[in-house]
Motif scaffolding. Structure first.
Motif, PDB file in Angstrom:
ATOM      1  N   VAL A   1      -8.254 -75.357  49.794  1.00 51.59           N
ATOM      2  CA  VAL A   1      -9.840 -76.685  49.749  1.00 51.59           C
ATOM      3  C   VAL A   1      -8.661 -77.998  49.047  1.00 51.59           C
ATOM      4  CG1 VAL A   1     -11.964 -77.792  49.470  1.00 51.59           C
ATOM      5  CG2 VAL A   1     -11.222 -75.207  50.726  1.00 51.59           C
ATOM      6  N   THR A   2      -8.638 -77.358  48.158  1.00 51.00           N
ATOM      7  CA  THR A   2      -8.245 -78.703  46.360  1.00 51.00           C
ATOM      8  C   THR A   2      -6.798 -79.224  47.011  1.00 51.00           C
ATOM      9  OG1 THR A   2      -9.807 -77.425  44.915  1.00 51.00           O
ATOM     10  CG2 THR A   2      -8.456 -79.034  44.328  1.00 51.00           C
ATOM     11  N   PHE A   3      -6.006 -78.427  47.251  1.00 54.72           N
ATOM     12  CA  PHE A   3      -4.820 -79.189  47.430  1.00 54.72           C
ATOM     13  C   PHE A   3      -4.162 -78.984  48.687  1.00 54.72           C
ATOM     14  CE2 PHE A   3      -4.059 -76.031  43.056  1.00 54.72           C
ATOM     15  CZ  PHE A   3      -4.671 -77.025  42.250  1.00 54.72           C
TER      16      PHE A   3
ATOM     17  N   GLU B   1      -8.379 -72.947  46.509  1.00 51.42           N
ATOM     18  CA  GLU B   1      -6.284 -73.692  46.356  1.00 51.42           C
ATOM     19  C   GLU B   1      -6.181 -74.274  47.238  1.00 51.42           C
ATOM     20  OE1 GLU B   1      -4.678 -70.302  44.060  1.00 51.42           O
ATOM     21  OE2 GLU B   1      -2.684 -71.389  44.725  1.00 51.42           O
TER      22      GLU B   1
END
Lengths: 224, 224
Positions: free
Chosen positions: A149-151, A147
């Motif tokens: 890393v992605t957001f 989460e």
């Protein structure tokens, strides 16, 4: 003599194992071998099969993934009183390791054969719960990391990593911060220099001094 | 009549459960309730507790994480013959869900109470192995996703996602691709337009046509 010391190690590091008082668990404990590993030793690597379950007594093992281009990212650390979720996963599924594990400093651990592990999973409700809880917590941890890393932008993640150290003087190199965040060293250096230009940190070789924690907190909590 | 049809559903979707012939497993199967859910229903959400184990018979459930800013990313789909690893994890640890689950189309599933689940984990070696294997495979999947998100640029991941559809005509909107990749719609649109300008794809509303799969494969496999 050795069996007394092993007993003491169980009592000190895993008192709940002794307390459970299960026969199936006692035979697991009796079969565990004490292993000592030097600093910087690779304990598993991508593609390797898993043959034993490890319970760490002293020191820590870092599990990390590596890109084809050689960039690293820390997945988690296995510290004293813990087991490695990837090892558990590989034991249970028969799959190969998807990451690498390296000792940080000297490590002392109990090594339990896959045979003893399986037998105890069938016989001990306590052990099943112990293994499952560690496993679940780590899955949640990996999802939280995903989460993040992605957001979150890298400046947000860097500010968070600096604040997580809970000290104003942080003894980490740019490369160490890059590995923790799965980023390239140059990217981390660029952002740190920007933070320095804003007056939020001062940089010395191998040290980051936090000058304005509130400003970093703003960046760490910004919505993406 | 209903019990005959449940028996048939087990035979069709989980024949290995019947084949195992374990008493502990038979009582789990007998206790399972058949549930039918409409399309688009939220089956779990972040922070919720978990009370039952689900085995999907028909349709699929997508598990996704959501950023504070509202961006979504698909973690995985639970399809026919599968169970949800987050549900298993929450059942085993007592933790709350870290993500949300939404039905895609109508879903039919067996719902097993946490009590029956725990009892069967203690009694059936087959069931333990079933639960563990699914769990381990999903952990590896989440780590692979983390690796992809961390180390691969969005153009690489987009090219991979397009090629993964295994058709030259891809019926996905830019928003759907953005959700799959945990990116913003505008970012995906920008890259798709670039791919179009290069002559690699042509774009219509809700459709991406692949014109040059080799060029996409080059982008999909580039090292970062």
């Amino acid at each position: 003599m050795e069996s007394i010391s092993a007993q003491q190690l169980w009592e000190t590091n895993f008192p709940e194992f002794i307390k459970a008082g299960e026969a199936g668990l006692n035979s697991l404990m009796a079969s565990a071998k004490l292993v000592e590993l030097p600093a910087g030793q690779q304990v598993f690597y991508p593609g390797a099969a898993c043959e034993q379950y490890l319970l760490v007594l002293k020191g820590s093992v870092k599990a990390q993934i590596i890109s084809e281009g050689g960039r690293e990212m820390l997945l988690y650390r296995v510290c004293s009183g813990e087991s490695c979720v990837l090892t558990t996963s590989c034991l249970l599924s028969g799959d190969k390791y998807p990451a690498e594990g390296i000792t940080e400093g000297e490590v002392m651990a109990f090594a339990i054969s896959s045979h003893a592990f399986y037998r105890c999973m069938g016989r001990s409700a306590f052990f099943r719960e112990f293994v499952f809880k560690k496993f679940s917590a780590r899955l949640s941890g990996v999802i939280a990391l995903l989460e993040d890393v992605t957001f979150n932008a890298i400046d947000t993640r860097l500010a968070k990593a600096l604040l997580a150290e809970e000290s104003d003087v942080i003894l980490l190199t740019h490369q160490e911060l890059a590995t923790t965040l799965g980023s390239a060293r140059e990217v981390i250096s660029r952002h740190l220099k920007r933070f320095e230009a804003y007056g939020w940190v001062s940089l010395n070789s191998g040290t980051v001094n936090i000058l304005n924690a509130n400003a970093l907190l703003n960046v760490a909590t910004k919505q993406n």
